[in-house]
Write a protein that holds these residues in place. Structure first.
Motif, PDB file in Angstrom:
ATOM      1  N   GLY A 101       0.824  -1.287  -0.122  1.00 54.10           N
ATOM      2  CA  GLY A 101       0.037  -0.138  -0.017  1.00 54.10           C
ATOM      3  C   GLY A 101       0.701   1.298  -0.161  1.00 54.10           C
ATOM      4  N   SER A 102       1.914   1.246   0.686  1.00 58.53           N
ATOM      5  CA  SER A 102       2.727   2.304   0.877  1.00 58.53           C
ATOM      6  C   SER A 102       3.569   2.582  -0.428  1.00 58.53           C
ATOM      7  N   MET A 103       3.736   1.528  -1.255  1.00 63.73           N
ATOM      8  CA  MET A 103       4.637   1.675  -2.326  1.00 63.73           C
ATOM      9  C   MET A 103       3.686   2.201  -3.634  1.00 63.73           C
ATOM     10  N   TYR A 104       2.390   2.366  -3.339  1.00 60.29           N
ATOM     11  CA  TYR A 104       1.368   2.808  -4.500  1.00 60.29           C
ATOM     12  C   TYR A 104       1.450   4.366  -4.333  1.00 60.29           C
ATOM     13  N   PHE A 105       2.528   4.788  -3.588  1.00 67.67           N
ATOM     14  CA  PHE A 105       2.535   6.239  -3.471  1.00 67.67           C
ATOM     15  C   PHE A 105       3.671   6.738  -4.263  1.00 67.67           C
ATOM     16  N   TYR A 106       4.813   5.843  -4.354  1.00 67.94           N
ATOM     17  CA  TYR A 106       5.777   6.482  -4.905  1.00 67.94           C
ATOM     18  C   TYR A 106       6.690   5.300  -5.900  1.00 67.94           C
TER      19      TYR A 106
END
Length: 120
Positions: free
Chosen positions: A23-28
């Motif tokens: 989920g955090s990788m979806y931003f960067y």
């Protein structure tokens, strides 16, 4: 009962940590952004899904039971099945098709063990 409880928390922690990282990788991650583009999804959907995964992954780690936790499991189930179908339809490599199903398997263990140990 203790083994059941430990197994529930291990499977839940594994799934939650993986989903929180994803989920955090979806931003960067440019790779994930490119995958969403290849699948034909708008960029804002990637961000919405990233937020949903962060919230859902966190909620699974909070020790409570009830309808909300059931909806978190349902949401992840729908998301993971849909991801596998989307990758299949667009002709992505097999590892992109199987990975959501592997996540779904871990989620299934968490769900079943949670019910057996009365955590859900």
């Amino acid at each position: 009962m203790k083994k059941l409880n430990i197994s529930y928390w291990i499977s839940t922690a594994i799934f939650s940590v993986l989903i929180l990282i994803q989920g955090s990788m979806y931003f960067y991650s440019d790779t994930i952004a490119q995958n969403f583009q290849e699948l034909g999804y708008p960029d804002y959907f990637r961000l919405q899904l990233g937020v949903a995964k962060l919230i859902g992954g966190t909620l699974l780690l909070i020790p409570f039971s009830g309808r909300l936790k059931e909806w978190v499991y349902a949401g992840f189930t729908i998301n993971l099945i849909s991801a596998s179908i989307a990758h299949t339809v667009t002709g992505h490599p097999i590892h992109k098709i199987v990975m959501p199903l592997a996540f779904l398997t871990v989620l299934g263990f968490s769900y079943v063990l949670g019910h057996k140990s009365n955590k859900i």
